[in-house]
Design an enzyme around this catalytic site. Structure first.
Site, PDB file in Angstrom:
ATOM      1  N   SER A   1       2.337  -3.159   3.651  1.00  0.00           N
ATOM      2  CA  SER A   1       3.385  -2.265   3.508  1.00  0.00           C
ATOM      3  C   SER A   1       4.488  -2.944   4.412  1.00  0.00           C
ATOM      4  O   SER A   1       4.288  -3.715   5.477  1.00  0.00           O
ATOM      5  CB  SER A   1       3.033  -0.807   4.119  1.00  0.00           C
ATOM      6  OG  SER A   1       4.325  -0.167   4.109  1.00  0.00           O
TER       7      SER A   1
ATOM      8  N   TYR B   1       0.292   5.463  10.228  1.00  0.00           N
ATOM      9  CA  TYR B   1       0.344   4.653   8.958  1.00  0.00           C
ATOM     10  C   TYR B   1       0.681   3.497   9.620  1.00  0.00           C
ATOM     11  O   TYR B   1       0.084   2.365   9.206  1.00  0.00           O
ATOM     12  CB  TYR B   1       1.217   5.310   7.972  1.00  0.00           C
ATOM     13  CG  TYR B   1       1.294   4.565   6.724  1.00  0.00           C
ATOM     14  CD1 TYR B   1       0.188   4.627   5.861  1.00  0.00           C
ATOM     15  CD2 TYR B   1       2.241   3.538   6.299  1.00  0.00           C
ATOM     16  CE1 TYR B   1       0.175   4.064   4.322  1.00  0.00           C
ATOM     17  CE2 TYR B   1       2.481   2.963   5.062  1.00  0.00           C
ATOM     18  CZ  TYR B   1       1.437   3.104   4.096  1.00  0.00           C
ATOM     19  OH  TYR B   1       1.545   2.589   3.068  1.00  0.00           O
TER      20      TYR B   1
ATOM     21  N   LYS C   1      -1.221  -0.204   9.036  1.00  0.00           N
ATOM     22  CA  LYS C   1      -0.618  -1.493   8.276  1.00  0.00           C
ATOM     23  C   LYS C   1      -0.160  -2.429   9.127  1.00  0.00           C
ATOM     24  O   LYS C   1      -0.516  -3.783   8.571  1.00  0.00           O
ATOM     25  CB  LYS C   1       0.400  -0.962   7.530  1.00  0.00           C
ATOM     26  CG  LYS C   1       0.337   0.232   6.423  1.00  0.00           C
ATOM     27  CD  LYS C   1      -0.855  -0.418   5.419  1.00  0.00           C
ATOM     28  CE  LYS C   1      -1.158   0.610   4.432  1.00  0.00           C
ATOM     29  NZ  LYS C   1      -2.131  -0.078   3.177  1.00  0.00           N
TER      30      LYS C   1
END
Length: 295
Positions: A135, A148, A152
């Protein structure tokens, strides 16, 4: 892709299901992995050509090893593996539930590593290709998304290390850098005021949500080329040129915007986002079912 065997994790819905459909459309035999057997079966039954599904938790080393062995014995050696399974949560780090925060890291980072480990013998035998779904959060860390972003960034570093380690053995490793994709995770995030407002203050191209079908098509095209990197949308590649300035820029903007938003909406932890995240959380609280389910 015709006749090649491809594994996609997190394939019950969203981008995973979209990639399974696109791979099947290109003639691949597809294996879908995830936590929701009924949803996996519905996707598999909708695909043209050969498709199989197995229920497994990507964070369970033993279960994934058994699934990989069963696939090899009954179906064949995969030459494509896509580490797509992922979950997210939002909200202030200090108010986040430790178990939920940890679960994001476990699925997005550790789950990717376990997936690679389980299928590495097949990839070595086929000189195959491993695609890590990452991402822009890997290099553009945002406030209220600490788990998150950390997961990532770790997944990106893992894939880069794995690429260097396996290059001389003919295994390709790609990293997919995605912006906002139209999954239930994003739709769920937009139901939370602070996350919706933070996205709305991004530059117009950066806050646009892209259709799953468009992103899935780019991913499969990258698999066919054994690309080391793929960006969706393509212009994201340009952000790598300014990567060093992104953290201080985000901090500068956050220092101004976060206090303003705090006066308009309550900051609170979201829990796992999206239907897939909620299903994962529910499955995790149950007694785990060991081993792969029917295919």
């Amino acid at each position: 892709m015709t006749g090649r065997l491809a594994v996609v994790t997190g394939a019950a819905r969203g981008l995973g299901a979209g990639m399974a459909r696109e791979l099947a459309r290109h003639g691949a035999r597809v294996i879908l992995l995830g936590r929701e057997e009924k949803s996996l079966r519905r996707v598999a039954d909708s695909l043209p050509g050969e498709a199989h599904c197995f229920e497994a938790d990507v964070t369970d080393d033993d279960a994934m090893a058994r699934v990989a062995a069963r696939i090899q014995d009954r179906i064949g050696r995969p030459s494509v593996v896509v580490a797509n399974a992922g979950v997210a949560e939002g909200g202030p780090f200090g108010e986040s539930d430790p178990a939920t925060w940890r679960r994001v890291i476990e699925v997005n980072l550790i789950g990717s590593a376990i997936t690679a480990r389980a299928f590495l013998p097949s990839l070595l035998a086929t000189r195959g290709y491993f695609l890590q779904i990452a991402s822009t959060a890997a290099f553009g860390s945002a406030p209220m998304m600490s788990a998150y972003c950390a997961s990532k960034a770790g997944a990106e570093a893992f894939a880069q290390s794995l690429r260097a380690e396996l290059a001389h053995q003919g295994v390709g490793v790609g990293i997919a850098y995605l912006s906002w994709t139209g999954t239930d995770m994003i739709r769920d995030a937009d139901q939370h005021g602070v996350l919706r407002e933070l996205r709305s203050h991004m530059p117009p191209p950066a806050r646009r949500v892209y259709p799953v079908e468009t992103v899935a098509a780019r991913m499969v095209a990258a698999i066919e080329r054994r690309a080391p990197t793929v960006y969706a949308p393509p212009w994201l590649r340009l952000t790598q040129l300014v990567r060093p300035v992104l953290p201080p820029l985000v901090t500068w903007l956050s220092k101004r915007e976060v206090p303003r938003l705090a006066g308009q909406t309550r900051f609170e932890a979201t829990g796992l986002l999206g239907a897939g995240g909620r299903a994962d959380q529910t499955a995790t609280t149950r007694s785990p079912r060991r081993g792969p389910q029917r295919d």
